[in-house]
Scaffold this motif. Structure first.
Motif: not given
Ligand code: ADP
Ligand code: ZN
Ligand code: ZN
Length: 760
Positions: A518-527
């Motif tokens: 999984q590449l990059g980040a969306g809000t869920q990953r930051v959470e």
């Protein structure tokens, strides 16, 4: 010959069929049978349509027109029915719809229907009540109980205007404890019984204590005076003021004057997230005024109720999102329109009719002879152009933050350096941001983090460096986005953000059988990162995006909890960049300022400037210092450096120069034609011939671009090609479109977008 219709027509009306195409722009003429009385412009009716006389809903767009001259033996058809009397759009809205249908290339019937909220149409929330009154010729009865007599006496004492009355109220008046006596009297025909169906509306009360500034600043006074001076006439004002400079205070003062002059004010705010906050603030400042709220997050019956209150002329202030620009304010009452955050993209509707709420507001103000105030810390290039270059709008500046507010210190973090430093969980959260989050929390401050990307990871790819596989949607030319089911659990699925398709995550690369990553980040990953790295209780962290906000109630409760300080770190998409006003926010972090900057869209820089500047404006609203950290791979991009210095005017000047050089809006006016076909060749062929046809009509300064595949060439199995047209002025563009109309019709296969704001 026996007539098809038994009753003679007493008058004739022109109607626009609801689902009608553009075939009859001037409307169709129908007779009005006597039983329907007179029909009003703006009324919804049912008419027979076509050979089969299919009952079809239509809007009356002209009344008392001449009887049509028909060949002998043919009769003018008659209106079947009128809808509930309550559904009548004010006549000026019908005029507005006529203009819109020309301007936006959309048929008038559907345009009128856009103006009517669904729940009003469907009658959701209508309540039928039983009311009673004295019978006109009651039969005489000798035996009557004292309670029954009491009822009759109480009714007889009531003034005409308060009858008929609800049984419950009557019982109270007559001091009778049960409904029995009333029922007896009805049975004996001494009382008559009526049934009335109506919406029973209540006003919202959700006010917050709003402190009244003791003194306006010089700049505020100048703006208030200048705008108030135009009440009673059309005038366009651009109120340009950094966030926290007191624009809302200016609106409030002008609204006060508009109401004092016996009218009402319409306030438009972007999207639902802002409406409750702004509404609560206005309610706090106008405790004895009636404020109607129009937006889609209310329940259906509430929407119906609020609309009816406005239609009955009972509201002093009407506040709402985009479609509130069609509030059914009775003619002559509208004295002021305010469009807050006028630059916001949510004012533009992305389906037909593709209208821009701000532009409709201007048009409506013009037609209503009232001023319109566009307010923003980052005005759209269009509004800036209108004020500074064309001078058709008056510019008012609020250059300083209101007394008591500080400007945040802004720090730009170059993420290339972070990546090269290569330690931490780094490419998502820089060391500076991490450190500042910890420090802010230690000092009991609150943190707001922005990332304009939903989901966990925007890309699913093959782990092998030599393999190029990346997961795409089967139906769109777009990557599948990975979503976790829960932030701290691995389990998840992938979803296409364009067509909504959901799939399981493949276990291995379909090309080389290696692992997928999984590449990059969306809000869920930051959470997830926040929850893993910050040593604070789980409930102190919250994420706000359209995946977590299924209902507006969720949004309210989350914002309330943040306001009460129960949530310490709030993470979200652009929903949190707008207008939120929480004094204890000491740190704002923009996780990725580049989400808009690389888009192939001439507004990419403008969007980036707005996003960075708006989110930085969210801090520094209380005591003490505040900081904003902006993470970017483009640390020298003008949009980012100028936004960090709050140098809007410099940015606007440079940006306008670029727009002039490349002949795009606002230096020109644009129309975009999007061809959508399931077959690639058909799509490309159609677009090509469309471009050819359009260029035949291109006279004067009109420029027709060659057709090209859209930035997103395929969505939901439709291939997309576009042709853009620019003209030096709106008049020239409209003249061109007028000609084009003969050959081109918008529909499922062809979308026509006038003044487009998305170029995807
Ligand atoms: P904007 O709408 O430009 O973001 P606001 O109107 O929300 O700004 O003002 C920011 C804050 O400053 C609010 O809390 C407001 O009450 C306060 N404020 C506005 N004008 C003044 C003033 N003249 N003196 C003191 N405080 C003010
Ligand atoms: Zn898709
Ligand atoms: Zn592979």
């Amino acid at each position: 010959m026996p007539g098809l219709f038994d009753e003679p027509s007493t008058s004739y009306v022109q109607v626009a069929v609801e689902r009608g195409v553009d075939k009859f722009p001037e409307g169709l003429t129908y007779g009005v049978p006597e039983r329907l009385g007179s029909l009003k412009i703006g009324q919804l009716v049912t008419v027979p349509l076509g050979r089969g006389n299919t009952p079809t809903q239509a809007w009356v767009i002209a009344a008392s027109v001449e009887a049509p001259q028909l060949p002998k033996g043919k009769e003018t058809k008659q209106v079947y029915e009128k809808d509930r009397d309550a559904i009548v759009l004010p006549e000026d809205l019908v005029g507005l719809a006529t203009w819109m249908s020309q301007y936006y290339f959309s048929p008038i019937g559907p345009t009128l229907s856009t103006m009517l909220p669904g729940p009003v149409r469907s009658g959701t929330g209508l309540v039928t009540r039983q009311l009673v009154d004295l019978a006109e010729n009651p039969p005489a009865y000798e035996k009557i109980t004292s309670k029954q007599q009491g009822i009759l006496d109480a009714l007889a004492l009531l003034p005409e205007s308060e009858r008929p009355i609800e049984p419950a109220k009557l019982m109270k008046l007559a001091s009778v404890g049960s409904k029995g006596p009333i029922e007896k009297l009805i049975a004996r025909k001494q009382l008559t019984c009526h049934h009335v169906t109506r919406v029973e509306a209540t006003w919202f009360r959700q006010s917050v204590d709003a402190k009244v500034p003791s003194q306006l600043t010089e700049e505020q006074i100048t703006a208030v005076d200048a705008i108030s001076g135009t009440l009673g006439n059309y005038a366009s004002h651009l109120l340009f003021g950094v966030t926290g400079s007191g624009k809302t205070e200016v609106y409030i003062r002008v609204i006060q004057q508009a109401i004092a002059e016996g009218g009402c004010a319409l306030v438009l705010v972007p999207e639902i997230s802002l409406t409750p906050q702004t509404a609560a603030r206005l309610m706090g400042r106008f405790p004895d005024k009636r404020i109607a709220i129009l937006h889609s997050a209310l329940t259906k019956s509430q929407r119906h109720q609020q609309w009816s209150l406005v239609a009955e002329g009972k509201a002093d202030i009407i506040i709402g999102a985009r479609s509130a620009v069609f509030a059914p304010i009775p003619i002559g009452q509208l004295k002021l329109i305010v469009v807050d955050e006028e630059h916001d993209g949510s004012f533009k509707q992305d389906q037909s009719p593709r209208y821009h709420g701000r532009d409709i507001a201007i048009r409506r103000a013009w037609a209503s002879h009232c001023p319109v105030v566009l307010g923003s810390a980052t005005p759209s290039m269009e509004s800036w152009w209108n004020a500074v270059t064309r001078k058709i709008s008056t510019l008012h500046k609020l250059t300083k933050r209101a007394p008591g507010l500080v400007s945040p210190i802004i720090e730009i973090v170059d993420m290339k350096l972070e990546r090269n430093a290569g330690t931490i969980g780094n490419t998502i959260m820089s060391r500076a941001l991490e450190r500042n989050i910890h420090e802010t929390l230690a000092q009991n401050g609150q943190v707001l983090l922005l990332l304009n990307r939903r989901g966990f990871a925007p890309w699913i790819a093959c782990a092998s460096r030599t393999c190029k596989w990346m997961m795409k949607c089967d139906h769109c030319d777009a990557s599948m986005v990975y979503h976790r089911r829960k932030p701290l659990e691995e389990a998840g699925f992938v979803r296409c953000h364009h067509c909504g398709l959901e799939q399981r995550v493949p276990k291995q690369c379909p090309d080389c059988a290696k692992k997928v990553i999984q590449l990059g980040a969306g809000t869920q990953r930051v959470e997830a990162i926040l929850r893993e790295t910050l040593q604070i209780p789980d409930e102190h962290i919250a994420r706000l995006d359209s995946d977590t906000m299924k209902k507006s109630a969720d949004l309210h409760s989350m914002l309330d909890a943040f306001g009460r300080g129960e949530i310490k770190v709030l993470l979200g998409t652009q929903m949190i960049a707008k207008g939120l006003d929480f004094p204890n926010v000491k740190l704002v972090g923009v996780i990725d300022a580049d989400t808009a900057i690389d888009l192939p869209d001439f507004r990419a820089a403008e969007r980036t400037y707005q996003l960075v500047s708006q989110v930085c404006g969210r801090c520094g609203r209380g005591e003490g210092s505040a900081k904003a950290i902006i993470q970017t791979y483009n640390p020298t991009a003008a949009a980012i450096t100028l936004a960090s210095k709050s140098a809007y005017e410099q940015f606007a000047t440079e940006e306008i120069a670029f727009r002039c050089a490349s002949q795009v809006p606002p230096a020109t006016r644009m129309a975009r034609f999007i061809v959508r076909e399931s077959n690639f060749e058909t799509a490309s062929g159609r677009a090509e011939s469309l471009a050819l046809r359009l260029s035949l009509d291109a006279i004067g300064g009109v420029v027709v671009s060659p057709s090209a595949a859209c930035v997103l060439p395929r969505i939901a199995d439709k291939y997309r090609f576009d042709v853009t047209v620019t003209a030096p002025t709106s008049q020239e563009l409209q003249k061109f479109l007028q000609n084009a109309r003969k050959n081109v019709q918008a529909g499922r296969e062809l979308a026509i977008d006038i003044d487009p704001i998305s170029m995807l």
